[in-house]
Design an enzyme around this catalytic site. Structure first.
Site, PDB file in Angstrom:
ATOM      1  N   GLU A  41       0.876  -1.171   0.000  1.00 56.42           N
ATOM      2  CA  GLU A  41       0.000   0.000   0.000  1.00 56.42           C
ATOM      3  C   GLU A  41       0.913   1.221   0.000  1.00 56.42           C
ATOM      4  O   GLU A  41       1.579   1.511   0.991  1.00 56.42           O
ATOM      5  CB  GLU A  41      -0.908   0.018   1.230  1.00 56.42           C
ATOM      6  CG  GLU A  41      -1.791   1.260   1.305  1.00 56.42           C
ATOM      7  CD  GLU A  41      -2.518   1.399   2.633  1.00 56.42           C
ATOM      8  OE1 GLU A  41      -2.689   2.550   3.090  1.00 56.42           O
ATOM      9  OE2 GLU A  41      -2.906   0.364   3.216  1.00 56.42           O
ATOM     10  N   ARG A  45       1.032  10.244   1.027  1.00 56.26           N
ATOM     11  CA  ARG A  45       1.619  11.231   1.938  1.00 56.26           C
ATOM     12  C   ARG A  45       2.823  11.900   1.278  1.00 56.26           C
ATOM     13  O   ARG A  45       3.422  12.811   1.846  1.00 56.26           O
ATOM     14  CB  ARG A  45       2.058  10.552   3.233  1.00 56.26           C
ATOM     15  CG  ARG A  45       0.923   9.926   4.016  1.00 56.26           C
ATOM     16  CD  ARG A  45       1.437   9.173   5.215  1.00 56.26           C
ATOM     17  NE  ARG A  45       0.399   8.346   5.818  1.00 56.26           N
ATOM     18  CZ  ARG A  45       0.620   7.475   6.793  1.00 56.26           C
ATOM     19  NH1 ARG A  45       1.839   7.340   7.281  1.00 56.26           N
ATOM     20  NH2 ARG A  45      -0.369   6.753   7.269  1.00 56.26           N
ATOM     21  N   LYS A 129     -11.470  -0.305   6.619  1.00 55.75           N
ATOM     22  CA  LYS A 129     -10.258  -0.288   7.434  1.00 55.75           C
ATOM     23  C   LYS A 129     -10.629   0.206   8.831  1.00 55.75           C
ATOM     24  O   LYS A 129     -11.327   1.219   8.961  1.00 55.75           O
ATOM     25  CB  LYS A 129      -9.216   0.639   6.793  1.00 55.75           C
ATOM     26  CG  LYS A 129      -7.944   0.797   7.605  1.00 55.75           C
ATOM     27  CD  LYS A 129      -6.869   1.564   6.841  1.00 55.75           C
ATOM     28  CE  LYS A 129      -7.150   3.032   6.724  1.00 55.75           C
ATOM     29  NZ  LYS A 129      -5.943   3.788   6.270  1.00 55.75           N
TER      30      LYS A 129
END
Length: 208
Positions: A41, A45, A129
């Site tokens: 993943e 950012r 999630k």
């Protein structure tokens, strides 16, 4: 989405990767592939995320690649064009979910309370999630959350490590856990690929 769930369940852990330099994904991807964890993943950012996804997809066409920390439709489009298989977001933004549905790419949004869990169900999602897992109450909260929403499949992320991951995986409904300890950013920036490979191999061995 079912194929993605099956692959996540097989691997059990999703390395959550932040790279400052896109090209660093290649030696890291090599370590993931070589040590039995062909899943990643790559988080938005960093401005390098789209390029890193593209490079990883070119190098390892069969690797399961997610795009993390996706916050809007622009990033959804960029991630899909780069080659991501699925989207992960820290929270539940209906606009981002609808953008993924519009562009035909799976999304696993973050939830940590009944209200957001119900929003996810209302939006037609069955996989979410649990984030941030440990600060949100950990396993006790997760079990309480799943009690009325047993139809949900969960990927806990946030505070997961080698010591507590199995406890999360033992919870019914958990398909995999996200974590970054085996892809530590400081080790990536230092180019310590063999050390990263050892961490990856250790968790793969632990979860067999």
């Amino acid at each position: 989405m079912q194929q993605i769930i099956e692959r996540l369940s097989k691997h059990k852990v999703v390395p959550v990767i932040a790279v400052d330099k896109a090209e660093d994904i290649l030696p890291l991807g090599e370590q993931l592939q070589a040590n039995g964890l062909p899943v990643a993943e790559i988080t938005y950012r960093s401005d390098a995320a789209s390029k890193a996804i593209e490079l990883l997809r070119e190098a390892y066409p069969d690797m399961l690649i997610g795009a993390g920390t996706v916050l809007n439709e622009k990033q959804v489009i960029a991630a899909k064009q780069a080659g991501a298989d699925f989207i992960v977001s820290p929270g539940l933004n209906p606009n981002t979910v609808r953008a993924c549905q519009k562009h035909n790419i799976a999304i696993i949004p973050g939830v940590n309370n009944p209200s957001t869990a119900e929003q996810a169900i209302e939006l037609g999602l069955d996989t979410v999630k649990f984030f941030p897992a440990e600060p949100s109450g950990g396993i006790a909260m997760l079990k309480s959350l799943l009690a009325p929403y047993s139809m949900l499949k969960i990927m806990p992320t946030g505070g997961i490590n080698a010591k507590n991951i199995q406890s999360y995986l033992d919870v019914t409904g958990v398909v995999a856990c996200g974590g970054s300890w085996m892809v530590d950013k400081s080790l990536i920036n230092s180019g310590k690929w063999e050390e990263l490979g050892e961490l990856i191999a250790d968790i793969v061995k632990q979860l067999k």
